[in-house]
Design a protein around this motif. Structure first.
Motif, PDB file in Angstrom:
ATOM      1  N   SER A 100      -0.858  21.135  76.102  1.00  0.00           N
ATOM      2  CA  SER A 100      -0.293  20.416  77.333  1.00  0.00           C
ATOM      3  C   SER A 100      -0.237  18.862  77.378  1.00  0.00           C
ATOM      4  O   SER A 100       0.713  18.344  77.643  1.00  0.00           O
ATOM      5  CB  SER A 100      -0.842  21.094  78.339  1.00  0.00           C
ATOM      6  OG  SER A 100      -0.666  20.609  79.614  1.00  0.00           O
ATOM      7  N   ARG A 104       2.851  16.419  77.328  1.00  0.00           N
ATOM      8  CA  ARG A 104       3.214  15.476  78.628  1.00  0.00           C
ATOM      9  C   ARG A 104       3.232  14.106  78.059  1.00  0.00           C
ATOM     10  O   ARG A 104       4.255  13.389  78.245  1.00  0.00           O
ATOM     11  CB  ARG A 104       2.186  15.534  79.395  1.00  0.00           C
ATOM     12  CG  ARG A 104       2.475  15.207  80.781  1.00  0.00           C
ATOM     13  CD  ARG A 104       2.138  15.664  82.158  1.00  0.00           C
ATOM     14  NE  ARG A 104       0.523  15.594  82.248  1.00  0.00           N
ATOM     15  CZ  ARG A 104       0.051  14.650  82.779  1.00  0.00           C
ATOM     16  NH1 ARG A 104       0.572  14.050  83.607  1.00  0.00           N
ATOM     17  NH2 ARG A 104      -1.188  14.748  83.054  1.00  0.00           N
ATOM     18  N   ILE A 123       4.604  20.953  84.681  1.00  0.00           N
ATOM     19  CA  ILE A 123       4.055  22.499  84.440  1.00  0.00           C
ATOM     20  C   ILE A 123       5.005  23.390  84.606  1.00  0.00           C
ATOM     21  O   ILE A 123       5.192  24.265  83.874  1.00  0.00           O
ATOM     22  CB  ILE A 123       2.818  22.432  85.601  1.00  0.00           C
ATOM     23  CG1 ILE A 123       1.746  21.570  85.303  1.00  0.00           C
ATOM     24  CG2 ILE A 123       2.451  23.915  85.733  1.00  0.00           C
ATOM     25  CD1 ILE A 123       1.057  21.494  86.218  1.00  0.00           C
ATOM     26  N   MET A 126       6.898  23.451  81.351  1.00  0.00           N
ATOM     27  CA  MET A 126       6.408  24.220  80.207  1.00  0.00           C
ATOM     28  C   MET A 126       6.139  25.731  80.464  1.00  0.00           C
ATOM     29  O   MET A 126       6.065  26.371  79.543  1.00  0.00           O
ATOM     30  CB  MET A 126       4.975  23.497  80.171  1.00  0.00           C
ATOM     31  CG  MET A 126       4.299  23.724  78.869  1.00  0.00           C
ATOM     32  SD  MET A 126       2.923  22.818  78.425  1.00  0.00           S
ATOM     33  CE  MET A 126       1.824  23.439  79.909  1.00  0.00           C
ATOM     34  N   SER A 140      -1.568  26.469  76.523  1.00  0.00           N
ATOM     35  CA  SER A 140      -1.368  25.024  76.725  1.00  0.00           C
ATOM     36  C   SER A 140      -2.872  24.509  76.782  1.00  0.00           C
ATOM     37  O   SER A 140      -2.748  23.178  76.840  1.00  0.00           O
ATOM     38  CB  SER A 140      -0.773  25.073  78.451  1.00  0.00           C
ATOM     39  OG  SER A 140      -1.726  25.749  78.925  1.00  0.00           O
TER      40      SER A 140
END
Ligand SMILES: Nc1ncnc2c1ncn2[C@@H]1O[C@H](COP(=O)(O)OP(=O)(O)O)[C@@H](O)[C@H]1O
Ligand SMILES: [Mg+2]
Length: 263
Positions: A100, A104, A123, A126, A140
């Motif tokens: 994750s 990002r 979020i 994703m 993640s």
């Protein structure tokens, strides 16, 4: 914004003094899916790495342009910011960075300062794309690629693709090591990207993937060049008949085979 065009002209690439790519021409535009097929060790991964700026590969001649901009003059991160993406044949593990966080950071690196993606938006996006790829939520928060199975690494490459939404993507053997269900999931992911704003080069050893992601153009690479181009029927013929008929047509006798680390 309209799609982009990646234009490769007379490309020559050397590794440690050996010329691997020997005058390759290829043009990929938004809306098009191209496939490159070829025997082991013919330079498919070399082509992908060289375009993306891997330092081990020396470009000795030729040009690569994205919408008229000289890609070879760009730093690696600039290439990503310009909208280019590579899914690698052998993705590396990154300890200490979660999937994750990596995503990002990658997304934000491609955006202007002050225009970073809001956390909630990230979020949501994703979650949505992980669902598309049938990935477990726990991914993640796991370290990038660490302990991922071959198939999980490939899904993760496609997750990056869906999150970063590049203009031009190069997918190197994203089908290797996938079972049939994973193959379908990965293909659905790539197909969900299809639009006039997205051009894609799929590098694959087997025709199988192309049953799920139908290419507009199929190219055969041998001896460091594209020696034949056609449509999806060409891939089918290669599956049925192998590469010998092309070698015969071209009078190639000694194609180097079996020297790569192909899975
Ligand atoms: N890092 C490297 N150092 C030396 N030779 C390499 C390296 N990477 C690839 N090669 C050689 O370049 C040729 C093309 O490899 P590669 O592009 O990986 O082929 P393909 O992806 O088509 O199977 C092979 O002969 C391979 O051994
Ligand atoms: Mg390869």
């Amino acid at each position: 914004m309209a799609g982009s065009t990646l234009k490769i002209q007379d490309l020559h690439v050397e590794i440690e003094g050996n010329e691997i790519i020997k005058g390759l021409d290829l043009q990929i535009s938004g809306g098009e899916i191209h496939a490159i097929m070829g025997p082991n060790g013919t330079g498919k991964s070399t082509l992908a790495s060289a375009i993306m700026g891997h330092p081990s590969f020396e470009i000795t001649q030729g040009s690569v342009e994205l919408d008229g901009e000289d890609v070879l003059e760009m730093e690696v991160d600039e290439r990503a910011r310009a909208g280019m993406f590579l899914a690698m044949q052998y993705p590396s593990e990154v300890t200490g960075v979660t999937t994750s966080d990596f995503l990002r950071t990658s997304i934000n690196a491609n955006r202007e300062e002050g225009d970073q993606i809001p956390l909630m938006k990230f979020i949501k996006k994703m979650d949505k794309q992980m669902a598309t790829l049938d990935m477990d939520e726990s991914f993640s928060t796991r370290y990038l690629n660490e302990g991922f199975s071959g198939g999980e690494k490939k899904r993760n490459e496609i997750l990056q693709l869906l999150m970063l939404e590049p203009k031009i993507a190069i997918l190197d053997e994203v089908d290797s090591g996938l079972d049939i269900d994973a193959l379908k999931v990965v293909s659905n992911g790539v197909n969900s990207m299809r639009s006039d704003d997205f051009g894609c080069l799929i590098i694959t050893h087997y025709q199988r993937l192309l049953n799920y992601i139908e290419p507009d153009y199929v190219h055969v690479i041998m001896q460091g060049r594209i020696v034949k181009s056609g449509d999806a029927a060409l891939a089918q013929r290669l599956e049925n008949e192998g590469y010998d008929w092309i070698k015969e047509e071209l009078g190639i006798e000694d194609e180097r085979v079996g020297q790569s680390q192909e899975a």
